[in-house]
Design an enzyme around this catalytic site. Sequence first.
Site, PDB file in Angstrom:
ATOM      1  N   GLY A   1       6.663   5.270   4.434  1.00 20.88           N
ATOM      2  CA  GLY A   1       6.379   6.602   4.983  1.00 20.88           C
ATOM      3  C   GLY A   1       5.700   7.542   3.997  1.00 20.88           C
ATOM      4  O   GLY A   1       5.854   8.758   4.112  1.00 20.88           O
ATOM      5  N   ARG A   2       4.981   6.973   3.067  1.00 23.27           N
ATOM      6  CA  ARG A   2       4.268   7.768   2.030  1.00 23.27           C
ATOM      7  C   ARG A   2       5.212   8.552   1.111  1.00 23.27           C
ATOM      8  O   ARG A   2       4.801   9.479   0.435  1.00 23.27           O
ATOM      9  CB  ARG A   2       3.266   8.747   2.668  1.00 23.27           C
ATOM     10  CG  ARG A   2       2.214   8.081   3.551  1.00 23.27           C
ATOM     11  CD  ARG A   2       1.265   7.219   2.704  1.00 23.27           C
ATOM     12  NE  ARG A   2       0.202   6.638   3.515  1.00 23.27           N
ATOM     13  CZ  ARG A   2       0.255   5.426   4.084  1.00 23.27           C
ATOM     14  NH1 ARG A   2       1.339   4.677   3.962  1.00 23.27           N
ATOM     15  NH2 ARG A   2      -0.768   4.962   4.757  1.00 23.27           N
ATOM     16  N   LEU A   3       6.496   8.184   1.118  1.00 27.84           N
ATOM     17  CA  LEU A   3       7.456   8.870   0.234  1.00 27.84           C
ATOM     18  C   LEU A   3       7.558   8.076  -1.073  1.00 27.84           C
ATOM     19  O   LEU A   3       8.609   7.527  -1.418  1.00 27.84           O
ATOM     20  CB  LEU A   3       8.811   9.014   0.934  1.00 27.84           C
ATOM     21  CG  LEU A   3       8.777   9.898   2.175  1.00 27.84           C
ATOM     22  CD1 LEU A   3      10.119   9.899   2.899  1.00 27.84           C
ATOM     23  CD2 LEU A   3       8.374  11.333   1.816  1.00 27.84           C
ATOM     24  N   HIS A   4       6.437   7.997  -1.745  1.00 32.20           N
ATOM     25  CA  HIS A   4       6.324   7.144  -2.924  1.00 32.20           C
ATOM     26  C   HIS A   4       7.159   7.660  -4.101  1.00 32.20           C
ATOM     27  O   HIS A   4       7.480   8.835  -4.172  1.00 32.20           O
ATOM     28  CB  HIS A   4       4.854   7.058  -3.348  1.00 32.20           C
ATOM     29  CG  HIS A   4       3.930   6.789  -2.204  1.00 32.20           C
ATOM     30  ND1 HIS A   4       4.058   5.684  -1.408  1.00 32.20           N
ATOM     31  CD2 HIS A   4       2.896   7.510  -1.709  1.00 32.20           C
ATOM     32  CE1 HIS A   4       3.116   5.727  -0.467  1.00 32.20           C
ATOM     33  NE2 HIS A   4       2.406   6.825  -0.627  1.00 32.20           N
TER      34      HIS A   4
ATOM     35  N   SER B   1      -1.215   0.987   6.272  1.00 28.61           N
ATOM     36  CA  SER B   1      -0.144   0.027   6.030  1.00 28.61           C
ATOM     37  C   SER B   1       0.923   0.711   5.190  1.00 28.61           C
ATOM     38  O   SER B   1       0.637   1.627   4.435  1.00 28.61           O
ATOM     39  CB  SER B   1      -0.685  -1.204   5.316  1.00 28.61           C
ATOM     40  OG  SER B   1      -1.408  -0.810   4.193  1.00 28.61           O
TER      41      SER B   1
END
Length: 211
Positions: A190-193, A11
Site C-alpha cells: 500500500g505504498r507504506l514503505h 504492483s
Amino acid sequence: MAADKKHIKRSDFLKGELKGVEFADPMKMFSVWYQEMIEKNCPDPHAVVFTTASVEGFPASRVVYLRELVEEGFIIYTNYLSRKGTEVAENKNVALLFYWECLERQVRVEGVVEKVDPLISDDYFAGRPRISQIGAWASEQSSVIADRKTLEDRVAFFEKKFPTTVPRPPHWGGFLIKPSYFEFWQGRLGRLHDRICFEKDNDWQSYRIAP
Ligand SMILES: Cc1cc2nc3c(=O)[nH]c(=O)nc-3n(C[C@H](O)[C@H](O)[C@H](O)COP(=O)(O)O)c2cc1C
C-alpha cells in the site's frame, strides 16, 4: 499529452520489511543488503547511479560499477578527465543510488569523493582484461570524437605501443565515495514503505522517515 493510466502497472511491494535500525553502522547494513543481492543471484548488484554536480550546482548522473566496498566507503573506477572526473575536481559533493528491484529495495547515499591511493588503482588496473586496459588509453572519455574509426584507430595505436604489459594511464583510477548520509528503502504494501536514514555527526545517528 495526458498519460493513459490503463497502461501503468501498479504492483505492490511485498518482499520484506525494515522493522527499525538493525545496525548501528550503515556501512555494515549496506554490506548485508549488497551480499544478499549477490547470494540471491539478483541482476546487476554492482550497478549504481553516480551523481555529480558542476561547481554551479547543475547535476549529472550516470551508471557505474561499484568495484569495492571498504570501511570508509565505496570505490568506483573511471577516467579522471571525464565529465564526472572534472566535475568532482571542482565539487566533491556526490550521491550514489542503488536500485535493487529484485529485493524491492533502494539505497541512497550522499557524501564526498576523493581519489584512491595510486597504488590501489595500479593494483586494480593490473587485474583488468587487456582489452579494457587498452580501452582506458584509447578512449578520451566524454570528449567529442569525429567517428567510430577514430576510436578504433586509437585502439590499434595503443595495441602496438603496449605489446605486452599495459601500464595504468595516469588519468584513470579509483574514486572513494565517503558517505555522510544513507537512506535504506524497503518497499511495503500500500505504498507504506519503510525508510530508515543515517546521518553522520560524530557518530551515525538514525531515524525513520515517512514514505
Ligand atoms: C552497467 C554500466 C556500468 C558502467 N560502469 C562504468 C564504470 O565502472 N566506470 C565508468 O567510468 N563508466 C561506466 N559506465 C559508463 C558510464 O555510465 C558513463 O557513460 C561514462 O562513465 C561517462 O560518464 P561521464 O561522461 O558523465 O563522465 C557504465 C555504464 C553502464 C550502463
